[in-house]
Design a protein around this motif. Structure first.
Motif, mmCIF file in Angstrom:
data_model
loop_
_atom_site.group_PDB
_atom_site.id
_atom_site.type_symbol
_atom_site.label_atom_id
_atom_site.label_comp_id
_atom_site.label_asym_id
_atom_site.label_seq_id
_atom_site.Cartn_x
_atom_site.Cartn_y
_atom_site.Cartn_z
ATOM 1 N N SER A 16 0.842 -1.199 0.000
ATOM 2 C CA SER A 16 0.000 0.000 0.000
ATOM 3 C C SER A 16 0.878 1.250 0.000
ATOM 4 O O SER A 16 1.659 1.471 0.927
ATOM 5 N N ASN A 18 0.208 5.125 -0.149
ATOM 6 C CA ASN A 18 -0.831 6.160 -0.066
ATOM 7 C C ASN A 18 -2.202 5.626 -0.458
ATOM 8 O O ASN A 18 -2.995 6.302 -1.133
ATOM 9 N N GLY A 19 -2.482 4.394 -0.048
ATOM 10 C CA GLY A 19 -3.789 3.802 -0.272
ATOM 11 C C GLY A 19 -3.920 3.019 -1.559
ATOM 12 O O GLY A 19 -4.893 2.276 -1.740
ATOM 13 N N ASP A 20 -2.967 3.171 -2.475
ATOM 14 C CA ASP A 20 -2.977 2.407 -3.720
ATOM 15 C C ASP A 20 -2.166 1.134 -3.535
ATOM 16 O O ASP A 20 -1.047 1.172 -3.019
ATOM 17 N N LEU A 76 -4.448 10.908 8.441
ATOM 18 C CA LEU A 76 -5.524 9.945 8.651
ATOM 19 C C LEU A 76 -5.725 9.754 10.146
ATOM 20 O O LEU A 76 -4.744 9.722 10.908
ATOM 21 N N GLU A 80 -9.221 5.391 10.275
ATOM 22 C CA GLU A 80 -8.933 5.386 8.834
ATOM 23 C C GLU A 80 -7.657 4.623 8.533
ATOM 24 O O GLU A 80 -7.597 3.840 7.566
ATOM 25 N N LEU A 81 -6.627 4.814 9.353
ATOM 26 C CA LEU A 81 -5.367 4.108 9.130
ATOM 27 C C LEU A 81 -5.545 2.613 9.387
ATOM 28 O O LEU A 81 -4.978 1.779 8.660
ATOM 29 N N GLY A 83 -8.286 0.970 8.850
ATOM 30 C CA GLY A 83 -8.982 0.476 7.669
ATOM 31 C C GLY A 83 -8.043 0.249 6.502
ATOM 32 O O GLY A 83 -8.142 -0.757 5.784
ATOM 33 N N ARG A 84 -7.115 1.168 6.292
ATOM 34 C CA ARG A 84 -6.149 1.022 5.202
ATOM 35 C C ARG A 84 -5.253 -0.195 5.439
ATOM 36 O O ARG A 84 -4.934 -0.940 4.505
ATOM 37 N N ASP A 87 -7.331 -3.326 4.773
ATOM 38 C CA ASP A 87 -7.549 -3.504 3.332
ATOM 39 C C ASP A 87 -6.327 -4.129 2.663
ATOM 40 O O ASP A 87 -6.459 -4.992 1.785
ATOM 41 N N CYS A 88 -5.145 -3.700 3.084
ATOM 42 C CA CYS A 88 -3.914 -4.244 2.515
ATOM 43 C C CYS A 88 -3.760 -5.719 2.875
ATOM 44 O O CYS A 88 -3.404 -6.541 2.022
#
Length: 301
Positions: A16, A18-20, A76, A80-81, A83-84, A87-88
């Motif tokens: 990940s 920056n979220g991508d 974040l 939020e962090l 969650g990121r 997700d990863c």
């Protein structure tokens, strides 16, 4: 301490940035990033086991405290962090046997200069998860330490509680230990008392008591704090106190601690063999820590 078993799955992990989510070979940051230019950032190492992340609130507390100390906006909130991060892990199908390096830098500079005012844009947030397990024989054999001349600095120089990207002090210590043929460097404070190791925390056992150095010259280690906690809960005498190499060389047992491998026995320091490699108290502390770790998990959802 940080030797690990090779895992072919790591060639295909998604990272990940920056979220991508990027493939390993495509996960890059700018040469103008503050972390690359200046070591300007903070980071955490986290462990994933049994479907959860161990001690996540404690790690985030340290991360955000470090960011505030260097006056950096992560950009974040903790939810939020989280969650990121989740997700990863889910994108990689990771639920066990994983180590994460979570890094936050101040972001892109418009020119190579120290001043934060030359930063443009938001903080850079990179999450690198890898399938990574310690080499079992390290626990069986124990590690060797070498006392280096590089000292741990105090708050007047660079506060060791700050888990920053700038690690040159510890890298220099690591190099000296490597050259001496040791696994890890044992570092002293400015007065010559034992402080910590270059990437782990150090404990000794004497007459049934567990000793570790006071916090002034070492990182506020999550594992270190948990070892102190489980000792107290189990009635094992544990002390944060100054001690010298005299106490180390004649210790009954010694071990080092860290997020990656937990509790690892020390077999020798500066060529002096520790009397009991992985002795009874070290083994008990390891089991108590593993039990606490299992209770600490934030589920991957």
């Amino acid at each position: 301490m940080h030797d690990y078993l090779d895992d072919a799955r790591n060639q295909d992990v998604l990272i990940s940035v920056n979220g991508d989510l990027k493939k390993r070979g495509e996960a890059v940051v700018s040469v103008f990033d503050s972390g690359y230019l200046l070591g300007d950032g903070v980071w955490e190492g986290l462990r994933v086991m049994n479907g959860g992340v161990a001690f996540l609130p404690e790690h985030f507390k340290r991360l955000y405290a470090g960011a505030k100390t260097i006056d950096m906006d992560i950009g974040l909130g903790r939810e939020e962090l989280t969650g990121r991060l989740m997700d990863c892990l889910k994108a990689n199908g990771m639920r066990d046997g994983v180590h994460i390096r979570l890094m936050v830098t101040r972001g892109i500079k418009k020119t190579p200069y120290q001043g934060p005012r030359f930063t443009i844009g938001k903080a850079t947030i990179v999450i690198i998860p890898e399938f990574k397990m310690p080499v079992p024989s390290v626990i069986d054999q124990g590690v060797s330490l070498f006392t280096v001349h590089v000292r741990r600095t105090g708050p007047a120089e660079q506060d060791q509680k700050l888990n920053s990207h700038s690690k040159l002090n510890c890298i220099m210590a690591c190099i000296q230990a490597d050259k001496a043929g040791a696994d890890e460097a044992l570092m002293l404070d400015p007065a010559g008392f034992v402080a910590t190791c270059n990437s782990t925390h150090f404990f000794i056992v004497r007459d049934g008591e567990v000793w570790t150095s006071p916090p002034e010259y070492c990182l506020g280690g999550i594992t270190r704090g948990n070892i102190i906690q489980v000792c107290r809960e189990a009635g094992i005498p544990v002390f944060e106190k100054r001690f010298s190499l005299f106490d180390v060389y004649s210790a009954d047992e010694a071990f080092i601690t860290g997020t990656f491998a937990g509790v690892t026995p020390v077999r020798e320091v500066d060529g002096r063999v520790i009397e009991h490699k992985d002795g009874p108290i070290s083994r008990r502390v390891r089991e108590l820590y593993k039990a606490l770790q299992a209770r600490s998990l934030t589920p991957i959802v």
